[in-house]
Design an enzyme around this catalytic site. Structure first.
Site, PDB file in Angstrom:
ATOM      1  N   ASP A   1       0.809  -1.218   0.000  1.00 12.58           N
ATOM      2  CA  ASP A   1       0.000   0.000   0.000  1.00 12.58           C
ATOM      3  C   ASP A   1       0.845   1.272   0.000  1.00 12.58           C
ATOM      4  OD1 ASP A   1      -2.331   1.423  -0.129  1.00 12.58           O
ATOM      5  OD2 ASP A   1      -2.960   1.052   1.928  1.00 12.58           O
TER       6      ASP A   1
ATOM      7  N   LYS B   1      -8.026  -1.784   3.605  1.00 14.04           N
ATOM      8  CA  LYS B   1      -7.427  -0.457   3.795  1.00 14.04           C
ATOM      9  C   LYS B   1      -7.322  -0.109   5.273  1.00 14.04           C
ATOM     10  CE  LYS B   1      -6.528   2.400   1.087  1.00 14.04           C
ATOM     11  NZ  LYS B   1      -5.248   2.818   0.461  1.00 14.04           N
TER      12      LYS B   1
ATOM     13  N   LYS C   1      -8.725  14.230  -2.097  1.00 13.72           N
ATOM     14  CA  LYS C   1      -9.067  13.501  -0.875  1.00 13.72           C
ATOM     15  C   LYS C   1      -8.978  14.419   0.337  1.00 13.72           C
ATOM     16  CE  LYS C   1      -6.232  10.310   0.674  1.00 13.72           C
ATOM     17  NZ  LYS C   1      -5.549   9.005   0.798  1.00 13.72           N
TER      18      LYS C   1
ATOM     19  N   LYS D   1       2.660   1.892   3.293  1.00 10.43           N
ATOM     20  CA  LYS D   1       1.883   2.029   4.525  1.00 10.43           C
ATOM     21  C   LYS D   1       2.132   0.897   5.510  1.00 10.43           C
ATOM     22  CE  LYS D   1      -2.426   4.502   3.593  1.00 10.43           C
ATOM     23  NZ  LYS D   1      -2.325   4.714   2.134  1.00 10.43           N
TER      24      LYS D   1
END
Length: 533
Positions: free
Chosen positions: A320, A369, A412, A489
């Protein structure tokens, strides 16, 4: 650098006897210093310094062009990456409401950041571009292809994404229209049902044109042929495959299914329901000896796939992309804990309107996520047992919310609140509101991952035997490239090791890695020139 060897033409030349240049190779001697710690029953730490000598070898000949294959080529990130490469390669300037803009790679650490080399005669810090220390491939030399479940060419995909300025889109129209994605793999159970309307470019269709999940081994062989054809048609020595497609649901890790290399390959042949499209792409890449990077949060790298990478000696990295909210969290949480302040709750809220957000509106995909975003503070908490222990509690209440709001598009919105405990019952609250253009943050990270993955393929090492100096052979890095954790991530690690999430630690590792290869010591901030008499 020895006098009888000539260094290649670079921006940085280090005067040292640790390095030898020979036949397009750089050989560097390095002593790795660490310390082994044991804690006694009385609570005392016994520390034993350790030293291991290595010789590192770097192939100084970077590829003239590097093949890139993206899964999700027609998505926001894929189309933006291709547009950025074309704009920079052909120096396409464009009009905005703020005036004429020149193309650049802002947001890319390898292309637009610097690192400290040392000091000048007056004691001032001297910085050099990150990519000037050693030969690194330029993103302008990327040759990009890939797969997508939608058949739109990249001009159509760029329009649909609504990321780039209109004038830039028009100036790139002719070139972007020529790029068309290869048919991809679509197993409906793994992504949100709302993606079905996009799936018109799939290899897994039966004789009636319906999507089928049968024949998964055939799908793997098809992807391998795509990679082979891409290399041959473009005369490429190296190719890297990166997943930037929709987030998949988590797969179940089960004995006999995906727990070993043998079981995983057999499960693909058996069309097992827990074999996801990303598993097919990763296995195909590994079997082709092509590095594979997972840019989404799903657990593609099940134990069997990691074993396959070990067996084939192929680099893998994940999971990610770490672009906005999580990157800031990996800095701020580390700052608070290192300052002796105790975060007790972190609430993170996002809303976005691109297709990534549309897919994440489904519960199973959101869960993937949520897991990747929540793990970013784990090692930071574990580093301080004064603040986090059995008596005071070892956890931070950590809440993550993602909502789909179509009107905001690729911009976002992230809102965070850090609630921390201070001395004597006091509390501190930090609230952050962050609006970012998601794909314009993510695309430079993809560039960095690709540049550094290729760089790592040219590095090998051997341990120095104190008795036989020439003993041993050069080895490649362990297949899981944890040097890439800075951009990820939920960093994948070697089995048995814990991930490092703190951004500053990750950046320091990269800097010191480059420094050791050119014969410089690890970075420090002792500044004795100022502090000692």
């Amino acid at each position: 650098m020895t006098e009888d060897n000539i260094a290649p033409i670079t921006s940085v030349k280090v005067v040292t006897d640790k390095c030898t240049y020979k036949d397009n190779e750089l050989l560097t001697k390095y002593s790795y210093e660490n310390a082994v710690v044991t804690k006694t029953a009385s609570g005392r730490f016994d520390v034993t310094p350790t030293v291991q000598d290595y010789v590192f070898k770097l192939d100084l000949k970077k590829p003239e062009k590097l093949g890139i294959m993206l899964i999700g080529l027609g998505g926001n990130n894929g189309s933006t990456l291709v547009a950025s490469v074309l704009a920079n390669k052909h120096n396409v300037e464009f009009q905005t409401k703020e005036g004429v803009k020149q193309p650049n790679y802002f947001g890319s650490m390898t292309q637009c950041s610097t690192l400290k080399l040392g000091i000048d005669a007056e004691g001032n810090d001297v910085y050099a571009p990150f990519n000037s220390l050693l030969p690194m491939v330029s993103p302008n030399d990327f040759v990009v292809s890939g797969w997508d479940i939608n058949n739109a060419d990249l001009y159509e995909a760029m329009q649909r994404s609504q990321v780039l300025e209109y004038d830039l889109q028009q100036r790139l129209k002719a070139k972007m229209s020529l790029v068309k994605p290869l048919p991809s793999i679509y197993y409906p159970d793994f992504i949100a049902a709302n993606q079905d309307e996009r799936a018109n470019n799939c290899i897994n269709l039966d004789e009636k044109g319906n999507v089928t999940t049968r024949g998964k081994w055939t799908h793997l062989q098809r992807i391998r042929r795509d990679i082979q054809n891409f290399k041959e048609e473009n005369a490429l020595d190296k190719v890297i495959v990166l997943w930037t497609a929709n987030t998949e649901r988590y797969v179940e890790v089960s004995p006999g299914v995906n727990d070993t290399m043998e079981n995983l390959l057999q499960s693909i042949k058996n069309d097992h329901e827990e074999i996801a499209p990303s598993t097919i792409f990763a296995a195909a890449s590994i079997l082709e000896g092509v590095p594979y990077i997972n840019g989404s949060p799903q657990n593609t790298f099940v134990p069997g796939l990691v074993q396959l990478a070990e067996h084939e000696g192929t680099f893998i990295a994940g999971d990610d992309l770490k672009s906005g909210q999580t990157k800031l969290k990996s800095v701020l949480a580390q700052f608070l804990v290192d300052a002796g302040i105790k975060p007790v709750s972190i609430a993170s809220y996002n809303h976005l309107g691109n297709n990534d957000g549309y897919n994440l509106s489904a519960p199973k995909q959101f869960r993937s996520k949520e897991i990747s975003k929540s793990s970013v503070i784990d090692d930071i908490i574990a580093s301080n047992d004064i603040l986090y222990n059995d008596k005071l509690g070892k956890k931070v209440d950590h809440c993550i919310v993602i909502k789909y709001m179509k009107p905001v598009g690729d911009s976002k919105v992230a809102m965070d609140e850090y609630y921390s405990e201070l001395m004597l019952g006091g509390h501190n609250r930090i609230s952050i509101h962050n609006v970012c253009e998601d794909s314009l943050l993510a695309t430079p990270l993809i560039i960095d991952l690709l540049v550094m993955t290729e760089f790592c393929t040219r590095v090998s090492y051997k341990k120095v035997d104190p008795v036989k100096e020439d003993a041993g052979k050069f080895e490649n890095f362990y297949p899981v490239l944890t040097f890439l954790s800075y951009w990820l991530k939920a960093p994948l690690t070697r089995p048995g090791f814990h991930p490092v999430n703190g951004l500053n630690k990750q950046r320091t590792a990269l800097e010191n890695f480059l420094r050791l290869l050119i014969g410089l010591p690890s970075q420090n901030e002792l500044r004795f020139e100022e502090r000692l008499l």
